[in-house]
Design a protein around this motif. Sequence first.
Motif, short mmCIF file in Angstrom:
data_model
loop_
_atom_site.label_atom_id
_atom_site.label_comp_id
_atom_site.label_asym_id
_atom_site.label_seq_id
_atom_site.Cartn_x
_atom_site.Cartn_y
_atom_site.Cartn_z
N TYR B 33 0.81 -1.69 0.35
CA TYR B 33 0.33 -0.27 0.35
C TYR B 33 0.72 1.34 0.27
O TYR B 33 2.06 1.56 0.46
CB TYR B 33 -1.03 0.19 1.07
N TYR B 48 -2.77 0.72 -4.00
CA TYR B 48 -2.39 -0.68 -3.35
C TYR B 48 -2.60 -2.05 -4.06
O TYR B 48 -2.71 -1.70 -5.79
CB TYR B 48 -2.69 -1.06 -1.67
N THR B 98 -4.49 -8.78 1.72
CA THR B 98 -5.77 -7.88 1.79
C THR B 98 -6.69 -8.05 2.73
O THR B 98 -6.84 -9.82 3.70
CB THR B 98 -6.34 -7.39 0.53
N GLN B 103 -1.33 -4.16 8.41
CA GLN B 103 -0.89 -2.93 7.80
C GLN B 103 0.66 -2.81 8.69
O GLN B 103 0.04 -1.62 9.73
CB GLN B 103 -1.08 -2.06 7.12
#
Lengths: 111, 114
Positions: B33, B48, B98, B103
């Motif tokens: 990302y 992303y 994802t 993250q």
Amino acid sequence: EDQVTQSPEALRLQEGESSSLNCSYTVSGLRGLFWYRQDPGKGPEFLFTLYSAGEEKEKERLKATLTKKESFLHITAPKPEDSATYLCAVLAGDSSYKLIFGSGTRLLVRP
Amino acid sequence: GAGVSQSPSNKVTEKGKDVELRCDPISGHTALYWYRQSLGQGLEFLIYFQGNSAPDKSGLPSDRFSAERTGGSVSTLTIQRTQQEDSAVYLCASSSRTGEETQYFGPGTRLLVL
């Protein structure tokens, strides 16, 4: 529109003075709520992930909690090294890859 | 283990020049990302990648911005004909996949356009 609001914008504490930071969210279908710590000139450092209301996570002097509308980051007996900006972010709905961030709370802990 | 790395850490350029920002994700992470952090704007999503594909480019501010990822690893964010409003910190993050995965962010590239 999905929205994340953090309060207060800034917080000054004396060393040892416990307090809480707030993150309220309005999203369609929460997939996860994340707390990060960011020091000046550095990238966000991951602290916690919360997925469902009632969940709690702890790490040293920090404890994160989640309800259906908000999350709290409780800081117990803070030390000067806890001074940083604390960021809250959510993943929501069909765009559950795109973190939506609040504007952060700048915490200063004085010795 | 090694975290997300970004280079350069700082970049000063003149208005109208092109710049390339590089991101090396955590080994084995398939999702990557890009975000931008501006004073008074907070962190905003740019793009992303899942593998080498970019399913959502909607966060890119203009057609001067582009990004690519090769070999499912390194990614490059390119800004053409830079403007002063492009000055910001560009942050890269990666996750194992994802969805609801955490993250992890790199240190960022601080871009200043004069």
